[in-house]
Write a protein that holds these residues in place. Structure first.
Motif, PDB file in Angstrom:
ATOM      1  N   GLY A 145       0.809  -1.216   0.000  1.00  0.00           N
ATOM      2  CA  GLY A 145       0.000   0.000   0.000  1.00  0.00           C
ATOM      3  C   GLY A 145       0.836   1.256   0.000  1.00  0.00           C
ATOM      4  N   GLN A 146       0.164   2.357   0.281  1.00  0.00           N
ATOM      5  CA  GLN A 146       0.782   3.674   0.258  1.00  0.00           C
ATOM      6  C   GLN A 146       2.019   3.721   1.152  1.00  0.00           C
ATOM      7  N   GLY A 147       3.081   4.334   0.636  1.00  0.00           N
ATOM      8  CA  GLY A 147       4.322   4.450   1.389  1.00  0.00           C
ATOM      9  C   GLY A 147       5.219   3.228   1.300  1.00  0.00           C
ATOM     10  N   CYS A 148       4.751   2.180   0.624  1.00  0.00           N
ATOM     11  CA  CYS A 148       5.512   0.923   0.564  1.00  0.00           C
ATOM     12  C   CYS A 148       5.950   0.536  -0.845  1.00  0.00           C
ATOM     13  N   ALA A 149       5.745   1.397  -1.828  1.00  0.00           N
ATOM     14  CA  ALA A 149       6.139   1.047  -3.197  1.00  0.00           C
ATOM     15  C   ALA A 149       7.606   0.633  -3.208  1.00  0.00           C
ATOM     16  N   THR A 150       7.891  -0.506  -3.834  1.00  0.00           N
ATOM     17  CA  THR A 150       9.245  -1.048  -3.833  1.00  0.00           C
ATOM     18  C   THR A 150       9.413  -2.029  -4.985  1.00  0.00           C
ATOM     19  N   PRO A 151      10.561  -2.006  -5.643  1.00  0.00           N
ATOM     20  CA  PRO A 151      10.795  -3.017  -6.680  1.00  0.00           C
ATOM     21  C   PRO A 151      10.947  -4.417  -6.091  1.00  0.00           C
ATOM     22  N   LEU A 152      11.145  -4.523  -4.781  1.00  0.00           N
ATOM     23  CA  LEU A 152      11.226  -5.842  -4.160  1.00  0.00           C
ATOM     24  C   LEU A 152       9.860  -6.526  -4.151  1.00  0.00           C
ATOM     25  N   ALA A 153       8.793  -5.773  -4.452  1.00  0.00           N
ATOM     26  CA  ALA A 153       7.443  -6.346  -4.537  1.00  0.00           C
ATOM     27  C   ALA A 153       7.148  -6.920  -5.914  1.00  0.00           C
ATOM     28  N   LEU A 154       8.085  -6.836  -6.846  1.00  0.00           N
ATOM     29  CA  LEU A 154       7.820  -7.314  -8.213  1.00  0.00           C
ATOM     30  C   LEU A 154       7.548  -8.813  -8.266  1.00  0.00           C
ATOM     31  N   PHE A 155       7.953  -9.564  -7.234  1.00  0.00           N
ATOM     32  CA  PHE A 155       7.641 -10.993  -7.253  1.00  0.00           C
ATOM     33  C   PHE A 155       6.133 -11.233  -7.117  1.00  0.00           C
ATOM     34  N   CYS A 156       5.383 -10.214  -6.699  1.00  0.00           N
ATOM     35  CA  CYS A 156       3.917 -10.330  -6.593  1.00  0.00           C
ATOM     36  C   CYS A 156       3.225 -10.006  -7.915  1.00  0.00           C
ATOM     37  N   ASP A 157       3.913  -9.333  -8.807  1.00  0.00           N
ATOM     38  CA  ASP A 157       3.321  -8.871 -10.066  1.00  0.00           C
ATOM     39  C   ASP A 157       3.201 -10.018 -11.066  1.00  0.00           C
ATOM     40  N   GLN A 158       2.112 -10.005 -11.803  1.00  0.00           N
ATOM     41  CA  GLN A 158       1.859 -11.036 -12.824  1.00  0.00           C
ATOM     42  C   GLN A 158       2.252 -10.561 -14.224  1.00  0.00           C
ATOM     43  N   GLY A 159       3.149  -9.584 -14.297  1.00  0.00           N
ATOM     44  CA  GLY A 159       3.617  -9.107 -15.596  1.00  0.00           C
ATOM     45  C   GLY A 159       2.936  -7.832 -16.062  1.00  0.00           C
ATOM     46  N   ASP A 160       2.186  -7.179 -15.169  1.00  0.00           N
ATOM     47  CA  ASP A 160       1.471  -5.950 -15.542  1.00  0.00           C
ATOM     48  C   ASP A 160       2.281  -4.679 -15.306  1.00  0.00           C
ATOM     49  N   VAL A 161       3.344  -4.786 -14.530  1.00  0.00           N
ATOM     50  CA  VAL A 161       4.111  -3.617 -14.119  1.00  0.00           C
ATOM     51  C   VAL A 161       5.464  -3.618 -14.820  1.00  0.00           C
ATOM     52  N   ARG A 162       5.814  -2.473 -15.393  1.00  0.00           N
ATOM     53  CA  ARG A 162       7.146  -2.314 -15.975  1.00  0.00           C
ATOM     54  C   ARG A 162       8.015  -1.520 -15.014  1.00  0.00           C
ATOM     55  N   LEU A 163       9.232  -1.983 -14.813  1.00  0.00           N
ATOM     56  CA  LEU A 163      10.163  -1.333 -13.894  1.00  0.00           C
ATOM     57  C   LEU A 163      11.067  -0.377 -14.659  1.00  0.00           C
ATOM     58  N   VAL A 164      11.087   0.866 -14.193  1.00  0.00           N
ATOM     59  CA  VAL A 164      11.981   1.885 -14.737  1.00  0.00           C
ATOM     60  C   VAL A 164      13.005   2.201 -13.660  1.00  0.00           C
ATOM     61  N   LEU A 165      14.290   2.010 -13.990  1.00  0.00           N
ATOM     62  CA  LEU A 165      15.362   2.228 -13.019  1.00  0.00           C
ATOM     63  C   LEU A 165      16.231   3.412 -13.405  1.00  0.00           C
ATOM     64  N   ASP A 166      16.549   4.198 -12.423  1.00  0.00           N
ATOM     65  CA  ASP A 166      17.488   5.302 -12.565  1.00  0.00           C
ATOM     66  C   ASP A 166      18.879   4.705 -12.772  1.00  0.00           C
ATOM     67  N   ALA A 167      19.512   5.020 -13.893  1.00  0.00           N
ATOM     68  CA  ALA A 167      20.853   4.495 -14.180  1.00  0.00           C
ATOM     69  C   ALA A 167      21.828   4.835 -13.053  1.00  0.00           C
ATOM     70  N   ALA A 168      21.646   5.981 -12.413  1.00  0.00           N
ATOM     71  CA  ALA A 168      22.553   6.412 -11.347  1.00  0.00           C
ATOM     72  C   ALA A 168      22.478   5.493 -10.126  1.00  0.00           C
ATOM     73  N   LEU A 169      21.371   4.795  -9.964  1.00  0.00           N
ATOM     74  CA  LEU A 169      21.246   3.846  -8.853  1.00  0.00           C
ATOM     75  C   LEU A 169      22.178   2.652  -9.076  1.00  0.00           C
ATOM     76  N   LEU A 170      22.280   2.222 -10.331  1.00  0.00           N
ATOM     77  CA  LEU A 170      23.085   1.050 -10.670  1.00  0.00           C
ATOM     78  C   LEU A 170      24.530   1.399 -10.992  1.00  0.00           C
TER      79      LEU A 170
END
Length: 172
Positions: free
Chosen positions: A101-126
């Protein structure tokens, strides 16, 4: 539910052989609230935006360095959805797609996604030379760090290939 999802996440990371460091802290809803609790953890701290395109055809999880300002019009152009077409998705959509929910958005939650969400990453993070990158582990009362390579290993294990965006570059 968050505790159960966090256990699933931690089990998945262990199964992938990924080492993490975690700091428990009071529940936070903004980066500004979070930073005093995690500033001792050296590396790239994240800010996460859960977006949808105007026609609700797609969901985007945008993960950037915590101090990055994101212009949604510029980002829409970079992603090819057009200026003015990205909006914040509502909490119900985030609960449905990512299990958080609110305040908890995280790419670590992608294991819950069924392929509907696209991840956009800041190159500076990597590519910023960070020993660790930090995210909420399914709850906004903790922050988890892992190496950038292990983070990508995790993301790819969920069936997602991140879209790497160089936010500092002008659109041509």
């Amino acid at each position: 539910m968050a505790a159960e999802l966090r256990e699933q996440l931690e089990r998945r990371l262990r199964d992938l052989g990924i080492a993490t460091v975690t700091a428990e802290h009071p529940q936070v809803f903004t980066v500004e609230e979070m930073m005093p609790h995690v500033q001792h953890m050296k590396g790239g701290h994240s800010k996460n935006l859960f977006l949808k395109d105007k026609k609700k055809k797609g969901f985007w999880l945008v993960t950037v360095l915590h101090n990055r300002q994101v212009n949604l019009n510029e980002l829409g152009k970079k992603l090819g959805v057009g200026s003015g077409n990205l909006r914040f998705a509502d909490e119900n959509a985030m609960l449905e797609k990512l299990g958080v929910g609110q305040g908890c958005a995280t790419p670590l939650a992608l294991f819950c996604d069924q392929g509907d969400v696209r991840l956009v990453l800041d190159a500076a993070l990597l590519q910023g030379g960070h020993e660790k990158v930090y995210f909420h582990p399914m709850t906004n009362s903790a922050t988890m760090g892992l190496s950038p390579d292990d983070f990508l290993k995790f993301v790819r294990s969920t069936g997602h290939e991140p879209i790497i965006v160089h936010f500092d570059e002008e659109i041509k």
